[in-house]
Write an enzyme that holds these catalytic residues in place. Sequence first.
Site, PDB file in Angstrom:
ATOM      1  N   PRO A   7       0.848  -1.198   0.000  1.00  0.00           N
ATOM      2  CA  PRO A   7       0.000   0.000   0.000  1.00  0.00           C
ATOM      3  C   PRO A   7       0.878   1.240   0.000  1.00  0.00           C
ATOM      4  CG  PRO A   7       0.084  -0.960   2.208  1.00  0.00           C
ATOM      5  CD  PRO A   7       0.833  -1.896   1.299  1.00  0.00           C
ATOM      6  N   MET A   8       0.585   2.194  -0.877  1.00  0.00           N
ATOM      7  CA  MET A   8       1.379   3.433  -0.909  1.00  0.00           C
ATOM      8  C   MET A   8       0.472   4.613  -1.214  1.00  0.00           C
ATOM      9  SD  MET A   8       4.874   2.263  -2.868  1.00  0.00           S
ATOM     10  CE  MET A   8       4.052   1.176  -4.005  1.00  0.00           C
ATOM     11  N   CYS A  54       1.779   2.829  10.184  1.00  0.00           N
ATOM     12  CA  CYS A  54       2.113   4.153   9.649  1.00  0.00           C
ATOM     13  C   CYS A  54       2.574   5.085  10.772  1.00  0.00           C
ATOM     14  CB  CYS A  54       0.907   4.752   8.931  1.00  0.00           C
ATOM     15  SG  CYS A  54       1.291   6.363   8.221  1.00  0.00           S
TER      16      CYS A  54
END
Length: 319
Positions: A12-13, A95
């Site tokens: 995921p980015m 994150c």
Amino acid sequence: MVVSDMFYCVAPMMGKTDSFFCYLLNLVNKKTLVYTEMMHAESIIRTNILENYNILNNLSNVAIQIAGSDPRRLALAAKKAENYGFNEININCGCPSKRVVSGSFGINLLLNPSLVRECVEEIKNKVSKQVSIKTRIGVDSQTSDNVLDYFLIELNKEYINKYIIHARIAIRGKLNTKDNLSVPSLNYERVFRLKEKFKGNKIIINGGFKNTDYNKEVFKNIDGIMIGREAYKNPWMFNKNINSNDIDKKKKIIYLYLSFLKNNFQKHLFNKNSLLHIQNIFNGYKGAKNWRQKVAIAIQNKDLNDLLKFIDCDNINRI
Ligand SMILES: Cc1cc2nc3c(=O)[nH]c(=O)nc-3n(C[C@H](O)[C@H](O)[C@H](O)COP(=O)(O)O)c2cc1C
């Protein structure tokens, strides 16, 4: 088509693995699992952000990454995502960005497994799709094996099977998000120890992988490798049938992608990111510099015709 090894998936980015990149990757290899950029539960619930994914006919190779820490809201968001057809619900517990940390989700959750358990319990009450977790090997000074081991022990009680482990610690406050992707050193051994201890879990390792040619023997029973930055630069790596000599196959795929975009932008708003995804796609070939310039102009003019012509006229070739 020889599909690439399912051992590899795309990380995921934010700003990168949006619906357009998922579309592009589907053209490269429909079977490669890709994780969407992180979406907060509230924006999933309150906005029409998921509608962006209507461009994909099938989301069976797309996992959605959701951020948040309110069990009921996460469950509501997960339900909405399941109804859209996403194949896996991934909870962001890794994150370290300021916004995320001050909102008490992301990497903070590594230190609060009981809250994550509540979240998972609520989600699992609502959805039947696989729920997975992405986290890191530690945070700040909490780097002993006990931290991540305890996290898995707790989450396994909610029958979480799959964990994606970024093989770095996160440092809150002192490092910004970007530096948190390179300054803390990679520690694959820690992930190998985790797999050794939690043999029944699916452990996916992440951080610093460059291609899809690794010797699996080296990875000590690890169940898969997740690739981020290099996957974005070179999505071709996910189809072993396309090698660097196959410029014609690459051009055909980009032509298809542009044709789709052109059609899409006749009905929907122009999207700059969709073109940024392919700005560097021909790097290493003759014509790459011209291509990059043409992409910049296409973004400026919101017009794809010159790009389509450029590919069609054989302007990109092997050096
Ligand atoms: C531009 C960018 C955005 C990112 N956004 C997210 C995100 O939304 N969620 C997440 O869990 N990780 C995110 N990451 C981290 C990646 O998923 C991955 O863990 C990290 O880049 C290490 O893998 P790599 O060395 O293969 O790039 C992001 C990384 C980059 C470079």
